[in-house]
Design a protein around this motif. Structure first.
Motif, PDB file in Angstrom:
ATOM      1  N   GLU A  56       0.817  -1.206   0.000  1.00  0.00           N
ATOM      2  CA  GLU A  56       0.000   0.000   0.000  1.00  0.00           C
ATOM      3  C   GLU A  56       0.854   1.262   0.000  1.00  0.00           C
ATOM      4  OE1 GLU A  56      -0.561  -2.659   1.955  1.00  0.00           O
ATOM      5  OE2 GLU A  56      -2.377  -3.367   0.974  1.00  0.00           O
ATOM      6  N   SER A  89     -10.365   6.475  -3.293  1.00  0.00           N
ATOM      7  CA  SER A  89     -11.702   5.922  -3.087  1.00  0.00           C
ATOM      8  C   SER A  89     -12.745   6.978  -3.487  1.00  0.00           C
ATOM      9  CB  SER A  89     -11.902   5.520  -1.628  1.00  0.00           C
ATOM     10  OG  SER A  89     -11.965   6.671  -0.803  1.00  0.00           O
ATOM     11  N   SER A 125      -0.464  -0.464  10.526  1.00  0.00           N
ATOM     12  CA  SER A 125      -1.721  -0.954   9.989  1.00  0.00           C
ATOM     13  C   SER A 125      -2.614  -1.424  11.115  1.00  0.00           C
ATOM     14  CB  SER A 125      -1.473  -2.132   9.032  1.00  0.00           C
ATOM     15  OG  SER A 125      -0.715  -1.723   7.929  1.00  0.00           O
ATOM     16  N   GLY A 128      -8.168  -2.801   9.185  1.00  0.00           N
ATOM     17  CA  GLY A 128      -8.408  -2.807   7.746  1.00  0.00           C
ATOM     18  C   GLY A 128      -7.781  -1.665   6.978  1.00  0.00           C
ATOM     19  N   HIS A 129      -6.923  -0.886   7.638  1.00  0.00           N
ATOM     20  CA  HIS A 129      -6.277   0.263   6.993  1.00  0.00           C
ATOM     21  C   HIS A 129      -4.781   0.222   7.261  1.00  0.00           C
ATOM     22  CE1 HIS A 129     -10.259   2.026   6.538  1.00  0.00           C
ATOM     23  NE2 HIS A 129     -10.457   1.846   7.836  1.00  0.00           N
ATOM     24  N   ARG A 152      -4.131   7.447   4.429  1.00  0.00           N
ATOM     25  CA  ARG A 152      -4.693   6.149   4.825  1.00  0.00           C
ATOM     26  C   ARG A 152      -5.104   5.389   3.578  1.00  0.00           C
ATOM     27  NH1 ARG A 152     -10.087   6.479   7.926  1.00  0.00           N
ATOM     28  NH2 ARG A 152     -10.870   6.574   5.803  1.00  0.00           N
ATOM     29  N   SER A 153      -4.725   4.109   3.530  1.00  0.00           N
ATOM     30  CA  SER A 153      -5.124   3.223   2.441  1.00  0.00           C
ATOM     31  C   SER A 153      -5.955   2.084   3.015  1.00  0.00           C
ATOM     32  CB  SER A 153      -3.899   2.630   1.742  1.00  0.00           C
ATOM     33  OG  SER A 153      -3.071   3.645   1.227  1.00  0.00           O
ATOM     34  N   ASP A 154      -6.958   1.648   2.264  1.00  0.00           N
ATOM     35  CA  ASP A 154      -7.769   0.506   2.673  1.00  0.00           C
ATOM     36  C   ASP A 154      -7.075  -0.768   2.219  1.00  0.00           C
ATOM     37  OD1 ASP A 154      -9.650   2.212   3.707  1.00  0.00           O
ATOM     38  OD2 ASP A 154     -10.976   2.106   1.965  1.00  0.00           O
ATOM     39  N   THR A 157      -9.142  -2.826  -0.595  1.00  0.00           N
ATOM     40  CA  THR A 157      -9.222  -2.306  -1.962  1.00  0.00           C
ATOM     41  C   THR A 157      -7.892  -1.772  -2.481  1.00  0.00           C
ATOM     42  OG1 THR A 157      -9.783  -0.060  -1.241  1.00  0.00           O
ATOM     43  CG2 THR A 157     -11.621  -1.607  -1.587  1.00  0.00           C
ATOM     44  N   LYS A 159      -7.112   1.212  -2.223  1.00  0.00           N
ATOM     45  CA  LYS A 159      -7.394   2.619  -2.575  1.00  0.00           C
ATOM     46  C   LYS A 159      -7.005   3.538  -1.415  1.00  0.00           C
ATOM     47  CE  LYS A 159      -9.761   1.858  -6.442  1.00  0.00           C
ATOM     48  NZ  LYS A 159      -9.353   2.347  -7.738  1.00  0.00           N
ATOM     49  N   SER A 161      -7.902   6.281   1.013  1.00  0.00           N
ATOM     50  CA  SER A 161      -9.230   6.648   1.511  1.00  0.00           C
ATOM     51  C   SER A 161      -9.235   7.893   2.404  1.00  0.00           C
ATOM     52  CB  SER A 161      -9.851   5.474   2.269  1.00  0.00           C
ATOM     53  OG  SER A 161      -9.016   5.073   3.329  1.00  0.00           O
TER      54      SER A 161
END
Length: 167
Positions: A56, A89, A125, A128-129, A152-154, A157, A159, A161
């Motif tokens: 990520e 996102s 992390s 979920g992020h 922050r990335s999910d 996905t 993506k 966010s």
């Protein structure tokens, strides 16, 4: 010491970003043919420069590299929009549009100008992020100044966010 961009490097990154976006159109069709619970594989084309970087944080670095080149280019507006569509996102794109209307600045950079460079550092992390720190470099190599963003990335996905100022 911050790197300076040459026209050749900028053109190369812009070409790379365009190729990635073109390839992204073909990926959903191929992914739908794969089993839904098949494990995701890492991209063979990515060069790992930091063994502690997460996938990520590498995506955040790829995004900021291409995005800075696009917004710095005279005719890069369409590419910058396409990069936002691919890497961010939908919820973040909506929040950035509101922020940009209120602040008359670029919400990805949280600034009106374009920095000369950036550096992404992987963070922690959870839930979920994953978080990355983006250091934006402004000014000249002789007298640089820095601003810091938390991105922050999910994990589900990949993506981006959320983007916030670390000031």
């Amino acid at each position: 010491m911050p790197r300076t961009r040459s026209a050749r490097r900028t053109a190369g990154r812009t070409l790379l970003a365009s190729a990635l976006l073109a390839a992204a159109v073909a990926v959903p069709a191929a992914a739908s043919a794969a089993a839904p619970d098949a494990p995701r594989e890492a991209s063979a084309g990515a060069t790992v420069t930091d063994e502690t970087a997460t996938q990520e944080s590498r995506l955040v670095d790829d995004f900021y590299s291409a995005y800075l080149d696009a917004v710095a280019a005279e005719d890069g507006g369409d590419l910058a929009t396409a990069l936002r569509g691919f890497y961010l996102s939908p919820g973040l794109r909506d929040r950035l549009a509101e922020w940009e209307a209120a602040n008359h600045a670029d919400g990805v950079l949280l600034a009106q100008d374009v920095p000369v460079d950036h550096l992404v550092t992987a963070g922690h992390s959870g839930a979920g992020h994953t978080w990355s720190t983006v250091r934006l470099t402004w000014g000249s190599p002789e007298d640089p100044t820095y601003t810091y963003l938390t991105v922050r990335s999910d994990l589900a996905t990949g993506k981006i966010s959320a983007i916030r100022d670390d000031a």
